[in-house]
Design a protein around this motif. Structure first.
Motif, mmCIF file in Angstrom:
data_model
loop_
_atom_site.group_PDB
_atom_site.id
_atom_site.type_symbol
_atom_site.label_atom_id
_atom_site.label_comp_id
_atom_site.label_asym_id
_atom_site.label_seq_id
_atom_site.Cartn_x
_atom_site.Cartn_y
_atom_site.Cartn_z
ATOM 1 N N LEU A 172 -6.634 -11.951 -0.302
ATOM 2 C CA LEU A 172 -5.220 -11.451 -0.935
ATOM 3 C C LEU A 172 -4.069 -12.144 -0.091
ATOM 4 N N ALA A 173 -3.207 -12.953 -0.909
ATOM 5 C CA ALA A 173 -1.884 -13.359 -0.419
ATOM 6 C C ALA A 173 -0.608 -13.084 -1.168
ATOM 7 N N GLY B 49 11.161 -15.816 2.815
ATOM 8 C CA GLY B 49 10.306 -16.393 3.912
ATOM 9 C C GLY B 49 9.130 -15.510 3.953
ATOM 10 N N PHE B 50 8.794 -14.516 3.215
ATOM 11 C CA PHE B 50 7.900 -13.387 3.402
ATOM 12 C C PHE B 50 6.503 -14.089 2.960
ATOM 13 N N GLU B 51 5.647 -13.828 3.795
ATOM 14 C CA GLU B 51 4.279 -14.467 3.649
ATOM 15 C C GLU B 51 3.111 -13.689 4.377
ATOM 16 N N GLU B 52 2.141 -13.020 4.028
ATOM 17 C CA GLU B 52 1.171 -12.029 4.471
ATOM 18 C C GLU B 52 -0.012 -12.393 3.749
ATOM 19 N N CYS B 53 -1.381 -12.345 4.425
ATOM 20 C CA CYS B 53 -2.608 -12.130 4.087
ATOM 21 C C CYS B 53 -3.403 -11.243 4.467
ATOM 22 N N ASP B 54 -4.452 -10.973 3.598
ATOM 23 C CA ASP B 54 -5.577 -9.817 4.125
ATOM 24 C C ASP B 54 -6.742 -10.322 3.311
ATOM 25 N N ILE B 55 -7.905 -9.565 3.820
ATOM 26 C CA ILE B 55 -9.074 -9.835 3.359
ATOM 27 C C ILE B 55 -9.779 -8.621 3.266
ATOM 28 N N ALA B 56 -10.306 -8.057 1.978
ATOM 29 C CA ALA B 56 -11.097 -7.011 1.871
ATOM 30 C C ALA B 56 -12.694 -7.210 1.613
#
Length: 199
Positions: free
Chosen positions: A113-114, A121-128
């Motif tokens: 997920l991104a 300027g927001f940017e975050e990623c995650d993984i499940a």
């Protein structure tokens, strides 16, 4: 009388997946869906988790370039069979091959997920990661399942929200919608961080 929460910025799902569209709709926040233009070819030696994260981010960034004021969600899922990435089969023959390979084995579905917004300027990623143990499948079961569900647009041919659940012995994860294609617990967290009101 209370009204539905409205996000401070428009929200875009960078995907044409009907599964992700249905999942995001559960949050009852208005959004549009826009198709990202991303080459999904794995790089040589790229592991499934890195591939899923790279593609999720690439999808979010591609759409965000066209809509810089919006908060954009990108997501991707890759089935990880002992380090070998399995994507969407596309055809019946490839789906049969995938299910034969996964029969009796443990597969980790990496759902990345991104969330990004160019203007802020927001940017975050995650993984499940979702650990799935497949039953030992015979040819008749594989054929019956594929004819019934035609899951040719699902990573690893596994449509767990339908008849695909009968292929499985066990599912281990901490984000219940991740296997379907969009981890909503993580999505809520990243949207809140990006300033999108949910509750």
């Amino acid at each position: 009388m209370t009204s539905s929460p409205q996000p401070s910025r428009s929200l875009i799902l960078g995907s044409t997946s009907r599964y992700r569209h249905e999942l995001l709709s559960r949050l009852r926040v208005p959004f549009n869906a826009v198709a990202p233009e991303v080459d999904e070819t794995p790089k040589p030696g790229e592991n499934p988790a890195d591939l899923a994260l790279r593609l999720a981010l690439a999808k979010a960034r591609d759409v965000a370039r066209r809509f810089p004021q919006a908060v954009v969600i990108g997501s991707d899922q890759v089935a990880d069979l002992h380090g070998v990435p399995l994507g969407k089969p596309g055809t019946h023959e490839r789906a049969v091959e995938q299910l034969r390979r996964m029969s009796g084995k443990t597969v980790v579905f990496q759902t990345a997920l991104a969330v990004t917004c160019l203007e802020t300027g927001f940017e975050e990623c995650d993984i499940a990661p979702v650990r799935v143990v497949f039953r030992t499948l015979d040819e008749a079961e594989i054929e019956h399942y594929l004819r019934a569900e035609q899951p040719y647009d699902c990573a690893g041919s596994a449509k767990s929200e339908g008849l695909g659940i009968a292929l499985l012995e066990r599912i281990d994860n901490d984000d219940p919608t991740a296997l379907v294609g969009l981890p909503l617990i993580r999505t809520c967290r990243l949207l809140r961080a990006a300033g999108v009101g949910l509750l």
